[in-house]
Design a protein around this motif. Structure first.
Motif, PDB file in Angstrom:
ATOM      1  N   ALA A  63       0.832  -1.202   0.000  1.00 28.81           N
ATOM      2  CA  ALA A  63       0.000   0.000   0.000  1.00 28.81           C
ATOM      3  C   ALA A  63       0.865   1.250   0.000  1.00 28.81           C
ATOM      4  O   ALA A  63       1.986   1.254   0.512  1.00 28.81           O
ATOM      5  CB  ALA A  63      -0.908   0.014   1.232  1.00 28.81           C
ATOM      6  N   THR A  64       0.331   2.307  -0.569  1.00 28.17           N
ATOM      7  CA  THR A  64       0.897   3.637  -0.387  1.00 28.17           C
ATOM      8  C   THR A  64       0.145   4.220   0.801  1.00 28.17           C
ATOM      9  O   THR A  64      -1.058   4.481   0.714  1.00 28.17           O
ATOM     10  CB  THR A  64       0.696   4.513  -1.637  1.00 28.17           C
ATOM     11  N   LEU A  65       0.824   4.351   1.926  1.00 30.64           N
ATOM     12  CA  LEU A  65       0.204   4.854   3.146  1.00 30.64           C
ATOM     13  C   LEU A  65       0.451   6.357   3.217  1.00 30.64           C
ATOM     14  O   LEU A  65       1.598   6.806   3.274  1.00 30.64           O
ATOM     15  CB  LEU A  65       0.787   4.157   4.376  1.00 30.64           C
ATOM     16  N   LEU A 120       1.904  16.301   4.206  1.00 30.59           N
ATOM     17  CA  LEU A 120       1.605  14.938   3.792  1.00 30.59           C
ATOM     18  C   LEU A 120       2.874  14.104   3.666  1.00 30.59           C
ATOM     19  O   LEU A 120       3.908  14.595   3.217  1.00 30.59           O
ATOM     20  CB  LEU A 120       0.874  14.936   2.446  1.00 30.59           C
ATOM     21  N   GLU A 121       2.774  12.855   4.044  1.00 29.62           N
ATOM     22  CA  GLU A 121       3.883  11.911   3.956  1.00 29.62           C
ATOM     23  C   GLU A 121       3.347  10.631   3.317  1.00 29.62           C
ATOM     24  O   GLU A 121       2.255  10.174   3.649  1.00 29.62           O
ATOM     25  CB  GLU A 121       4.411  11.617   5.361  1.00 29.62           C
ATOM     26  N   ALA A 122       4.086  10.060   2.376  1.00 32.88           N
ATOM     27  CA  ALA A 122       3.688   8.804   1.739  1.00 32.88           C
ATOM     28  C   ALA A 122       4.767   7.761   1.972  1.00 32.88           C
ATOM     29  O   ALA A 122       5.954   8.033   1.785  1.00 32.88           O
ATOM     30  CB  ALA A 122       3.476   9.010   0.240  1.00 32.88           C
ATOM     31  N   ASN A 123       4.348   6.591   2.417  1.00 37.17           N
ATOM     32  CA  ASN A 123       5.252   5.460   2.637  1.00 37.17           C
ATOM     33  C   ASN A 123       4.667   4.241   1.941  1.00 37.17           C
ATOM     34  O   ASN A 123       3.445   4.054   1.928  1.00 37.17           O
ATOM     35  CB  ASN A 123       5.381   5.157   4.134  1.00 37.17           C
ATOM     36  N   ALA A 181      13.371   3.685  12.445  1.00 37.28           N
ATOM     37  CA  ALA A 181      13.954   4.918  11.902  1.00 37.28           C
ATOM     38  C   ALA A 181      12.967   5.686  11.015  1.00 37.28           C
ATOM     39  O   ALA A 181      13.168   6.865  10.763  1.00 37.28           O
ATOM     40  CB  ALA A 181      15.212   4.588  11.103  1.00 37.28           C
ATOM     41  N   ASN A 182      11.906   5.029  10.550  1.00 36.97           N
ATOM     42  CA  ASN A 182      10.900   5.700   9.716  1.00 36.97           C
ATOM     43  C   ASN A 182      10.099   6.652  10.607  1.00 36.97           C
ATOM     44  O   ASN A 182       9.434   6.209  11.549  1.00 36.97           O
ATOM     45  CB  ASN A 182       9.987   4.659   9.070  1.00 36.97           C
ATOM     46  N   PRO A 183      10.095   7.945  10.322  1.00 39.30           N
ATOM     47  CA  PRO A 183       9.423   8.908  11.205  1.00 39.30           C
ATOM     48  C   PRO A 183       7.894   8.857  11.164  1.00 39.30           C
ATOM     49  O   PRO A 183       7.244   9.518  11.971  1.00 39.30           O
ATOM     50  CB  PRO A 183       9.936  10.260  10.712  1.00 39.30           C
ATOM     51  N   VAL A 184       7.301   8.078  10.273  1.00 37.21           N
ATOM     52  CA  VAL A 184       5.844   8.093  10.128  1.00 37.21           C
ATOM     53  C   VAL A 184       5.136   7.780  11.441  1.00 37.21           C
ATOM     54  O   VAL A 184       4.106   8.365  11.744  1.00 37.21           O
ATOM     55  CB  VAL A 184       5.363   7.142   9.000  1.00 37.21           C
ATOM     56  N   TRP A 185       5.668   6.907  12.231  1.00 34.15           N
ATOM     57  CA  TRP A 185       4.985   6.505  13.461  1.00 34.15           C
ATOM     58  C   TRP A 185       5.062   7.557  14.567  1.00 34.15           C
ATOM     59  O   TRP A 185       4.249   7.577  15.478  1.00 34.15           O
ATOM     60  CB  TRP A 185       5.502   5.148  13.945  1.00 34.15           C
ATOM     61  N   ARG A 186       6.035   8.462  14.472  1.00 32.64           N
ATOM     62  CA  ARG A 186       6.165   9.526  15.467  1.00 32.64           C
ATOM     63  C   ARG A 186       5.531  10.839  15.011  1.00 32.64           C
ATOM     64  O   ARG A 186       5.078  11.636  15.816  1.00 32.64           O
ATOM     65  CB  ARG A 186       7.643   9.799  15.760  1.00 32.64           C
ATOM     66  N   ASP A 187       5.558  11.078  13.691  1.00 31.84           N
ATOM     67  CA  ASP A 187       5.203  12.388  13.159  1.00 31.84           C
ATOM     68  C   ASP A 187       3.738  12.571  12.786  1.00 31.84           C
ATOM     69  O   ASP A 187       3.333  13.674  12.461  1.00 31.84           O
ATOM     70  CB  ASP A 187       6.059  12.701  11.926  1.00 31.84           C
ATOM     71  N   MET A 188       2.959  11.490  12.798  1.00 32.53           N
ATOM     72  CA  MET A 188       1.570  11.640  12.360  1.00 32.53           C
ATOM     73  C   MET A 188       0.777  12.449  13.389  1.00 32.53           C
ATOM     74  O   MET A 188       1.037  12.380  14.586  1.00 32.53           O
ATOM     75  CB  MET A 188       0.932  10.273  12.145  1.00 32.53           C
ATOM     76  N   LEU A 189      -0.146  13.249  12.893  1.00 34.48           N
ATOM     77  CA  LEU A 189      -0.972  14.056  13.775  1.00 34.48           C
ATOM     78  C   LEU A 189      -2.011  13.158  14.447  1.00 34.48           C
ATOM     79  O   LEU A 189      -2.620  12.303  13.791  1.00 34.48           O
ATOM     80  CB  LEU A 189      -1.676  15.163  12.987  1.00 34.48           C
ATOM     81  N   PRO A 190      -2.219  13.318  15.740  1.00 41.56           N
ATOM     82  CA  PRO A 190      -3.191  12.473  16.439  1.00 41.56           C
ATOM     83  C   PRO A 190      -4.617  12.751  15.950  1.00 41.56           C
ATOM     84  O   PRO A 190      -4.933  13.853  15.499  1.00 41.56           O
ATOM     85  CB  PRO A 190      -3.022  12.867  17.907  1.00 41.56           C
TER      86      PRO A 190
END
Length: 171
Positions: free
Chosen positions: A25-27, A35-38, A62-71
């Protein structure tokens, strides 16, 4: 996403089948920097009657997606199926009227929902086992996570959580 009603697919079993056949998937998430796409393989967990679908995956620490997403913000997982260019030359009406244009034929599923982070090595292992089992099922001799030494897979799992959980699919 714009969808012509003529081509819209709403049958849950068809959408689930595309997700299982094309799990990368493109998350898309929204974070402090926009916006961030992984690109993450997601596993569609077993569905029970009346329950919501759950997509599960994991990313490197090391992927920042899990820390940087807005709640309290929805994420979007895009699953791409088969696609192809359609030439106007293939239409019979080209010779009859000339009123044809090129188009693109494709199948995608957009899944939306709140993203949850689970920083639990055992949960990540269970997700990895399930995704591996799904992807290896077509091989004559499927590989299993258990085929690798526990100290190797355990070390990798400890280093690579957290897991991401997208608990609902709204196509």
């Amino acid at each position: 996403m714009y969808r012509s009603d003529h081509f819209e697919e709403i049958r849950p079993e068809v959408l689930r089948d595309l997700i299982r056949r094309h799990p990368l998937a493109t998350l898309v998430t929204l974070g402090a920097n926009g916006l961030e796409a992984n690109h993450i393989p997601l596993y569609l967990s077993s569905v029970t009657e009346g329950a919501l679908d759950v997509l599960q995956g994991h990313v490197a620490r090391a992927n920042p997606v899990w820390r940087d997403m807005l709640p309290n913000t929805e994420a979007l997982a895009i699953f791409h199926g088969l696609q192809s260019y359609i030439s106007p030359s293939w239409y019979e009406t080209k010779a009859e009227t000339g009123k044809v244009v090129p188009t693109w034929n494709y199948a995608v599923v957009h899944a939306y929902g709140p993203l949850q982070v689970k920083d639990d090595p055992e949960w990540v292992r269970e997700q990895m086992v399930a995704l591996t089992r799904q992807e290896e099922s077509g091989f004559a001799v499927p590989w299993s996570v258990a085929d690798a030494p526990q100290e190797f897979t355990g070390r990798g799992i400890d280093a690579s959580p957290p897991a991401l959980r997208l608990p609902t699919i709204r196509a």
